[in-house]
Design an enzyme around this catalytic site. Structure first.
Site, PDB file in Angstrom:
ATOM      1  N   ARG A  75       0.859  -1.251   0.086  1.00  0.00           N
ATOM      2  CA  ARG A  75       0.093  -0.011   0.106  1.00  0.00           C
ATOM      3  C   ARG A  75       0.887   1.338  -0.186  1.00  0.00           C
ATOM      4  O   ARG A  75       0.227   2.162  -0.271  1.00  0.00           O
ATOM      5  CB  ARG A  75      -1.038   0.012   1.169  1.00  0.00           C
ATOM      6  CG  ARG A  75      -2.265  -1.081   1.006  1.00  0.00           C
ATOM      7  CD  ARG A  75      -2.904  -1.305   2.252  1.00  0.00           C
ATOM      8  NE  ARG A  75      -2.162  -1.977   3.227  1.00  0.00           N
ATOM      9  CZ  ARG A  75      -2.014  -3.147   3.302  1.00  0.00           C
ATOM     10  NH1 ARG A  75      -2.324  -4.154   2.371  1.00  0.00           N
ATOM     11  NH2 ARG A  75      -1.237  -3.660   4.540  1.00  0.00           N
ATOM     12  N   GLU A 112       3.828  -7.982  14.573  1.00  0.00           N
ATOM     13  CA  GLU A 112       2.798  -8.589  15.220  1.00  0.00           C
ATOM     14  C   GLU A 112       2.325  -9.960  14.949  1.00  0.00           C
ATOM     15  O   GLU A 112       1.813 -10.762  15.825  1.00  0.00           O
ATOM     16  CB  GLU A 112       1.625  -7.690  15.541  1.00  0.00           C
ATOM     17  CG  GLU A 112       0.721  -7.344  14.520  1.00  0.00           C
ATOM     18  CD  GLU A 112       1.434  -5.950  13.476  1.00  0.00           C
ATOM     19  OE1 GLU A 112       0.655  -5.628  12.838  1.00  0.00           O
ATOM     20  OE2 GLU A 112       2.658  -5.778  13.717  1.00  0.00           O
TER      21      GLU A 112
END
Length: 188
Positions: A75, A112
């Site tokens: 992105r 994460e």
């Protein structure tokens, strides 16, 4: 730094438009890509012409003076191209591992929900002494954005700042950016 200097003419309005678009259009996906992760999908923001323009204008104001914009896969590519056009400079794609022919500079990092590696070409463009502004869409724990900035620094660039559209403040990624000025257009 949370946002660029809003004293710049028209910038405050662009930031307000960006914040409105991000707040209203972001799609939140719980337990994606793994249980316990809340994914912020900015695709609807980028698909909205006025929202995308406001985001690009806000990020460009934060990157004023850069020689090149580095957009982080994937992105960040959408954002980096728009910001580079706004600034009148070039754009560099910071790619995920295995997408570029060797030789490459590589930087591995934890995030994460796993681990990853970013790469840029070793031989082109020459980044030595170039003022590079690094862009990604979301700051969570900071692993991806920090890896990109460190990779570019190792390649000889002067990373003048890093920026994201959306910062997930509760995940503490901002604390990792003591070496690079960080701008987030929206913090939640």
């Amino acid at each position: 730094m949370d946002a660029p200097d809003t004293a710049t003419p028209g910038l405050a309005a662009a930031l307000e438009r960006a914040e409105t678009a991000v707040t209203q259009l972001t799609r939140w996906c719980d337990d994606f890509p793994s249980p316990g992760v809340r994914f912020a999908d900015l695709t609807p923001v980028f698909a909205d012409g006025p929202g995308y323009r406001a985001v690009v204008e806000g990020l460009a104001a934060a990157g004023a003076g850069a020689d090149i914009v580095a957009g982080v896969d994937a992105r960040g590519f959408l954002l980096g191209g728009g910001v580079a056009m706004q600034l009148g400079c070039g754009v560099l794609a910071v790619r995920k591992a295995g997408k570029l022919p060797p030789p490459v500079y590589a930087e591995s990092y934890s995030l994460e929900y796993g681990a990853a590696t970013l790469e840029i070409p070793c031989d082109a463009p020459d980044l030595t002494g170039r003022r590079v502004f690094v862009i990604d869409d979301v700051l969570a724990t900071g692993g991806t954005l920090l890896a990109a900035a460190d990779l570019l620094t190792r390649a000889g660039a002067d990373v003048v700042g890093v920026a994201v559209v959306l910062e997930l403040a509760e995940l503490g990624g901002r604390a990792r950016f003591d070496r690079y000025p960080l701008t987030s257009l929206v913090r939640v």
